[in-house]
Design a protein around this motif. Sequence first.
Motif, mmCIF file in Angstrom:
data_model
loop_
_atom_site.group_PDB
_atom_site.id
_atom_site.type_symbol
_atom_site.label_atom_id
_atom_site.label_comp_id
_atom_site.label_asym_id
_atom_site.label_seq_id
_atom_site.Cartn_x
_atom_site.Cartn_y
_atom_site.Cartn_z
ATOM 1 N N ILE A 60 0.785 -1.000 -0.069
ATOM 2 C CA ILE A 60 -0.185 0.097 -0.025
ATOM 3 C C ILE A 60 0.852 1.339 -0.044
ATOM 4 O O ILE A 60 1.766 1.441 0.886
ATOM 5 C CB ILE A 60 -1.083 -0.037 0.988
ATOM 6 N N HIS A 96 -2.006 -3.931 5.148
ATOM 7 C CA HIS A 96 -1.617 -4.771 4.029
ATOM 8 C C HIS A 96 -1.879 -6.375 4.280
ATOM 9 O O HIS A 96 -2.683 -7.012 3.582
ATOM 10 C CB HIS A 96 -0.448 -4.641 3.286
ATOM 11 N N LEU A 127 -3.170 -0.385 -4.074
ATOM 12 C CA LEU A 127 -3.797 0.126 -3.364
ATOM 13 C C LEU A 127 -3.034 1.719 -2.829
ATOM 14 O O LEU A 127 -1.948 1.472 -2.576
ATOM 15 C CB LEU A 127 -4.063 -0.554 -2.028
ATOM 16 N N MET A 150 -9.334 4.662 1.036
ATOM 17 C CA MET A 150 -8.357 3.683 0.432
ATOM 18 C C MET A 150 -8.809 4.018 -0.986
ATOM 19 O O MET A 150 -9.945 3.893 -1.210
ATOM 20 C CB MET A 150 -8.433 2.402 0.946
ATOM 21 N N ALA A 152 -8.577 1.918 -4.668
ATOM 22 C CA ALA A 152 -8.084 0.714 -5.185
ATOM 23 C C ALA A 152 -7.930 0.661 -6.686
ATOM 24 O O ALA A 152 -9.083 1.489 -7.365
ATOM 25 C CB ALA A 152 -9.111 -0.460 -4.922
ATOM 26 N N SER A 165 -11.648 0.598 -10.784
ATOM 27 C CA SER A 165 -11.091 1.573 -9.787
ATOM 28 C C SER A 165 -12.151 1.857 -8.859
ATOM 29 O O SER A 165 -13.345 2.241 -9.408
ATOM 30 C CB SER A 165 -10.265 2.578 -10.113
ATOM 31 N N THR A 193 -13.134 -1.775 5.493
ATOM 32 C CA THR A 193 -12.492 -1.478 4.376
ATOM 33 C C THR A 193 -11.963 -2.712 3.829
ATOM 34 O O THR A 193 -12.110 -2.853 2.502
ATOM 35 C CB THR A 193 -11.135 -0.362 4.658
ATOM 36 N N LEU A 197 -13.407 -4.169 0.337
ATOM 37 C CA LEU A 197 -12.240 -4.260 -0.908
ATOM 38 C C LEU A 197 -12.395 -5.506 -1.471
ATOM 39 O O LEU A 197 -12.327 -5.926 -2.680
ATOM 40 C CB LEU A 197 -10.904 -3.984 -0.356
ATOM 41 N N THR A 201 -13.635 -6.559 -5.213
ATOM 42 C CA THR A 201 -12.659 -7.265 -5.946
ATOM 43 C C THR A 201 -13.133 -8.555 -6.812
ATOM 44 O O THR A 201 -12.992 -8.926 -7.733
ATOM 45 C CB THR A 201 -11.142 -7.295 -5.268
#
Length: 211
Positions: A60, A96, A127, A150, A152, A165, A193, A197, A201
């Motif tokens: 990150i 991470h 990230l 954050m 991405a 994104s 978060t 995420l 993803t």
Amino acid sequence: MSTLGKIALGALGAVSLLVTPGCISLLPESEPVSLYRLTGLTADEVAPSAQAQTILIDHISAPRGLAVDRVALLRDGELAYMAGAAWLSPAPTLLHDRILDVFLSETPELIPARSEDGVLARYRLQLELRRFEAEYDQGDDRAPLIQMRMVARLIDREERALAASRRFDISVRASDNRQAALIEAFSQASNQTAHALADWTTGVVCADSAC
């Protein structure tokens, strides 16, 4: 309520805070420091599915003020650090590791790997940590709001294109203005978060390929 003297914070300048016993404050770096990690329940690692996609999760990136092991505070637009407390590792490293744990336990469709593992993968997750601080939005003696942001970016290496994104903004109010309460709120924001995420993803990757 007593007033602390101004404390040098390098390029961030000098900051002074009003403190009361037991509340968060800024003190000289010679004070004893308690080390904290991000906490949260993590389920057992799940076995990947037969069609699972390997995804590389990069380290990150973060601005200099957040890429440290200090617990960041925000007061009147000024960034400072919590006295007597520090993260066990730099904040991006802890985040991470937490994200990898969540992927391993909750996304059988994906096999997370570190970028340095040297494995082949179609997808790479980049990230960027933009916020990770306790904001004193209601005054120095009130429980602050943990602000986490954050960004991405999911890269499709096969197509050499940006697949998707997204920006994740999470806010968690600490239960009070003490170290333990702030660390718990930081952990809650980090866990929310990481879960968001992982879900996002998985949805993007599985929409583009069989999972």
